[in-house]
Design an enzyme around this catalytic site. Structure first.
Site, PDB file in Angstrom:
ATOM      1  N   THR A 195       0.807  -1.212   0.000  1.00 36.17           N
ATOM      2  CA  THR A 195       0.000   0.000   0.000  1.00 36.17           C
ATOM      3  C   THR A 195       0.853   1.281   0.000  1.00 36.17           C
ATOM      4  OG1 THR A 195      -1.816  -1.102   1.094  1.00 36.17           O
ATOM      5  CG2 THR A 195      -1.722   1.280   1.354  1.00 36.17           C
TER       6      THR A 195
ATOM      7  N   LYS B 279      -6.784   3.721   6.290  1.00 36.07           N
ATOM      8  CA  LYS B 279      -5.368   3.556   6.631  1.00 36.07           C
ATOM      9  C   LYS B 279      -4.660   4.915   6.673  1.00 36.07           C
ATOM     10  CE  LYS B 279      -4.759  -0.863   4.197  1.00 36.07           C
ATOM     11  NZ  LYS B 279      -3.997  -1.552   3.153  1.00 36.07           N
ATOM     12  N   ASP B 280      -3.801   5.116   7.624  1.00 41.39           N
ATOM     13  CA  ASP B 280      -3.079   6.396   7.691  1.00 41.39           C
ATOM     14  C   ASP B 280      -2.263   6.644   6.424  1.00 41.39           C
ATOM     15  OD1 ASP B 280      -1.197   4.417   8.290  1.00 41.39           O
ATOM     16  OD2 ASP B 280      -0.600   5.270  10.223  1.00 41.39           O
TER      17      ASP B 280
ATOM     18  N   ASP C 256      -3.675   0.684  -5.782  1.00 36.90           N
ATOM     19  CA  ASP C 256      -2.273   0.770  -5.351  1.00 36.90           C
ATOM     20  C   ASP C 256      -1.519  -0.513  -5.685  1.00 36.90           C
ATOM     21  OD1 ASP C 256      -3.805  -0.649  -3.515  1.00 36.90           O
ATOM     22  OD2 ASP C 256      -2.681   0.072  -1.772  1.00 36.90           O
TER      23      ASP C 256
END
Ligand code: ZN
Length: 426
Positions: free
Chosen positions: A73, A155-156, A346
């Protein structure tokens, strides 16, 4: 865990230009772990105004990918938004061994930052390890920083890397309390609209529901059987099958992790995206704004269940409706001809290796990073005596993913734990 190895960065897929020469808003959508083939495999289940609106109203690149490994990612989002590859932009994994610091580091971890929104949250985060400028940075530079740039994701790293170094804000889900948080890299307090959104406790609402298939399960003919030996069985269940009682599983599996690992994680992010459009006044500027959205639950569901599961199909059928809702709201808020959308992934995903092996295809996985490390060092020491040349093997190597249990954790340990949990999400 039926881990799937990711080695194919597949698609810049449905790119749609609804806009005239100068759009008021650019919306970049990343669908984490989406294969391009899903557009065809699930075609009969999609409506006219989600994925198909992008395909029919815009244009699609069917064979566009960056040539690099590893396709996680972090590297994926960094590559999409910088237009370069890990050797250049520096995001060489989700986590990697820093040979100078002699420790594992996370691609967006930044010890100089603190969480904003929950002091225990995974918010010690910034894009400082990203070495190249992003398309969002370049827009900021071009417009004398007048463009507004906002990034969101469960997700950060899915929020932080696309939004770039000059972003106004990035928000991601804190799975310890189900709220969207940020970091001191951007500001010292969440804006009102985020506080108001969090106060609605939508995550609590989603996690109290049962996840069942949206359509009658007999119609999921594009996927394998619901009860498959290649899927993860959650603690609290005896089979990997619908329905999933999220409230019950949540108690057994902890935090809001189960929300992120269900299709409802994308629903929650869509709710947040619609709130962000209004809250940040996106597309109402004198110059173009940029809104980056990364849907993570597609990846998290598939990691547990594999790409041929009914769970993944249902997640995409529901995501199609999320995209329809998002485009519909963009029509209302920004105007049909005033925004430009692209949608990509991604990375994609391999079939579960064991399922390929069982079908008599050649496949396999490295199971233990430590074994690989020790064997490599033993081999290398024949030529380089008394030297440990391989210091660490990470990313599916096992060591990083262990989460300590036991004594009451300190604040620092809680953050480390949140970070490790985050690291576990590829
Ligand atoms: Zn991913």
């Amino acid at each position: 865990m039926k881990k799937t190895a990711l080695f194919l960065f597949l698609l810049i897929s449905a790119i749609s230009a609804f806009a005239q020469d100068k759009p008021k808003l650019i919306v970049g959508i990343v669908v984490d772990q989406m294969r391009q083939e899903y557009l065809y495999r699930f075609e009969n289940k999609f409506g006219e105004n989600g994925f198909k609106r992008l395909i029919n109203g815009g244009f699609m690149l069917t064979n566009a990918h960056y040539n690099y490994v590893p396709t996680f990612t972090g590297p994926g989002h960094a590559s999409i938004y910088t237009g370069s590859t890990p050797a250049i932009h520096g995001i060489i994994g989700n986590d990697w061994w820093d040979k100078n610091l002699k420790k594992n580091v996370n691609c967006v971890e930044d010890e100089k930052q603190k969480p904003i929104g929950n002091i225990n949250g995974n918010g010690d985060v910034s894009p400082w390890r990203l070495l190249s400028s992003t398309i969002t940075d370049e827009l900021k530079l071009f417009t004398q920083r007048k463009s507004k740039v906002i990034g969101i994701s469960v997700k950060d790293r899915g929020a932080v890397l696309p939004a770039g170094h000059l972003a106004d804000a990035a928000y991601w889900l804190d799975i310890t309390d189900g709220k969207f948080i940020s970091s001191t890299y951007y500001f010292n307090a969440l804006p009102d609209w985020v506080d108001k959104f969090n106060a609605q406790k939508l995550a609590d609402n989603y996690i109290s529901r049962e996840w069942n298939t949206l359509l009658p399960i007999a119609q999921y003919t594009e996927s394998g059987p619901d009860d498959s030996p290649y899927e993860k069985i959650y603690v609290g269940k005896d089979k990997p099958t619908f329905p999933y009682d999220l409230a019950k599983l949540n108690k057994a599996n902890g935090g809001f992790d189960m929300l992120a690992h269900s299709a409802f994680g994308n629903d929650l992010l869509t709710d947040f995206a619609l709130a962000a459009l209004k809250g940040e006044n996106l597309g109402k500027n004198s110059v173009a704004d940029f809104f980056t959205i990364s849907f993570s639950s597609t990846d998290l569901v598939s990691h547990n269940m594999g790409p041929n599961s009914v769970e993944v199909e249902d997640t995409y059928i529901r995501l199609d409706k999320n995209i329809e809702a998002l485009l519909g709201q963009l029509d209302v808020e920004v105007g049909k001809d005033n925004y430009l959308v692209f949608l990509t992934a991604d990375h994609a995903v391999l079939d579960v290796p064991q399922s390929l092996k069982d079908a008599k295809l050649h496949a396999g996985v490295f199971l233990k990073g430590k074994v690989v490390k020790d064997e490599l060092n033993t081999f290398l020491q024949k030529n380089f005596p008394n030297k440990i040349l391989v210091e660490s093997v990470i990313n599916h190597g096992g060591e990083l993913f262990a989460i300590e249990r036991g004594r009451g954790p300190s604040l620092y340990e809680k953050r480390i734990k949140a970070r490790k949990l985050r690291s576990r999400w590829n």
